[in-house]
Motif scaffolding. Structure first.
Motif, PDB file in Angstrom:
ATOM      1  N   TYR A 128      -4.837  -3.775   2.116  1.00  0.00           N
ATOM      2  CA  TYR A 128      -3.526  -3.179   1.878  1.00  0.00           C
ATOM      3  C   TYR A 128      -2.509  -3.673   2.893  1.00  0.00           C
ATOM      4  O   TYR A 128      -2.863  -4.080   3.992  1.00  0.00           O
ATOM      5  CB  TYR A 128      -3.605  -1.649   2.013  1.00  0.00           C
ATOM      6  CG  TYR A 128      -4.413  -0.982   0.941  1.00  0.00           C
ATOM      7  CD1 TYR A 128      -5.784  -0.819   1.097  1.00  0.00           C
ATOM      8  CD2 TYR A 128      -3.823  -0.518  -0.218  1.00  0.00           C
ATOM      9  CE1 TYR A 128      -6.537  -0.207   0.118  1.00  0.00           C
ATOM     10  CE2 TYR A 128      -4.576   0.103  -1.195  1.00  0.00           C
ATOM     11  CZ  TYR A 128      -5.931   0.254  -1.023  1.00  0.00           C
ATOM     12  OH  TYR A 128      -6.677   0.858  -1.991  1.00  0.00           O
ATOM     13  N   THR A 129      -1.257  -3.571   2.515  1.00  0.00           N
ATOM     14  CA  THR A 129      -0.162  -3.814   3.439  1.00  0.00           C
ATOM     15  C   THR A 129       0.905  -2.762   3.174  1.00  0.00           C
ATOM     16  O   THR A 129       1.019  -2.249   2.059  1.00  0.00           O
ATOM     17  CB  THR A 129       0.409  -5.249   3.293  1.00  0.00           C
ATOM     18  OG1 THR A 129       1.370  -5.476   4.312  1.00  0.00           O
ATOM     19  CG2 THR A 129       1.039  -5.465   1.937  1.00  0.00           C
ATOM     20  N   LEU A 130       1.664  -2.442   4.195  1.00  0.00           N
ATOM     21  CA  LEU A 130       2.768  -1.499   4.061  1.00  0.00           C
ATOM     22  C   LEU A 130       4.044  -2.324   3.960  1.00  0.00           C
ATOM     23  O   LEU A 130       4.315  -3.178   4.809  1.00  0.00           O
ATOM     24  CB  LEU A 130       2.808  -0.573   5.278  1.00  0.00           C
ATOM     25  CG  LEU A 130       3.508   0.758   5.124  1.00  0.00           C
ATOM     26  CD1 LEU A 130       2.929   1.580   3.983  1.00  0.00           C
ATOM     27  CD2 LEU A 130       3.425   1.552   6.416  1.00  0.00           C
ATOM     28  N   VAL A 131       4.805  -2.092   2.901  1.00  0.00           N
ATOM     29  CA  VAL A 131       6.018  -2.858   2.636  1.00  0.00           C
ATOM     30  C   VAL A 131       7.228  -1.954   2.814  1.00  0.00           C
ATOM     31  O   VAL A 131       7.265  -0.837   2.306  1.00  0.00           O
ATOM     32  CB  VAL A 131       5.994  -3.442   1.198  1.00  0.00           C
ATOM     33  CG1 VAL A 131       7.280  -4.185   0.886  1.00  0.00           C
ATOM     34  CG2 VAL A 131       4.791  -4.342   1.002  1.00  0.00           C
ATOM     35  N   GLU A 132       8.214  -2.468   3.525  1.00  0.00           N
ATOM     36  CA  GLU A 132       9.486  -1.781   3.726  1.00  0.00           C
ATOM     37  C   GLU A 132      10.475  -2.388   2.732  1.00  0.00           C
ATOM     38  O   GLU A 132      10.683  -3.599   2.734  1.00  0.00           O
ATOM     39  CB  GLU A 132       9.922  -2.056   5.174  1.00  0.00           C
ATOM     40  CG  GLU A 132      11.185  -1.452   5.610  1.00  0.00           C
ATOM     41  CD  GLU A 132      11.479  -1.852   7.051  1.00  0.00           C
ATOM     42  OE1 GLU A 132      11.326  -1.004   7.932  1.00  0.00           O
ATOM     43  OE2 GLU A 132      11.849  -3.023   7.285  1.00  0.00           O
TER      44      GLU A 132
END
Length: 120
Positions: free
Chosen positions: A40-44
């Motif tokens: 997973y990655t956290l996207v802004e």
């Protein structure tokens, strides 16, 4: 502090987030809450601009840099792939559809050391 993150089209709230909380800790809490392994990655996201946050980055500090626009910024959990031990979908049970509504998930009180990747 509560951090709002979109997961599969559902806004989830991660409680207990501080300036010291890393993106990796948020990702792990959310992946555990939805019961899915993977990368997973956290996207802004703001308007048409997206930026992937680094594992060691603080999502709170990142949002604070937006100033008056912070309320317009969305954080999105994006699944980038399966975990190394995950079975192909054809061998496992069918995946559930996305849940609807607002969900809250607190960070555990103590975190162990994790690697710098978003493998959950």
């Amino acid at each position: 502090m509560e951090l709002k993150v979109w997961v599969d089209g559902v806004q989830r709230v991660v409680c207990g987030v501080t300036e010291a909380t890393t993106c990796q800790e948020v990702v792990i809490a959310l992946a555990q809450a939805i019961g899915r392994t993977g990368r997973y990655t956290l996207v802004e996201k703001w308007r048409d601009t997206e930026r992937h946050l680094a594992p060691h980055e603080s999502p709170v500090a990142s949002l604070n840099t937006w100033g008056q626009y912070a309320g317009d910024v969305q954080l999105i959990l994006h699944r980038t792939g399966p975990s190394l031990t995950e079975r192909p979908p054809s061998e496992g049970p069918p995946l559930r559809g996305p849940e609807r509504g607002l969900h809250r998930q607190s960070l555990p009180p103590l975190f162990l050391s994790f690697s710098s990747t978003f493998r959950v």
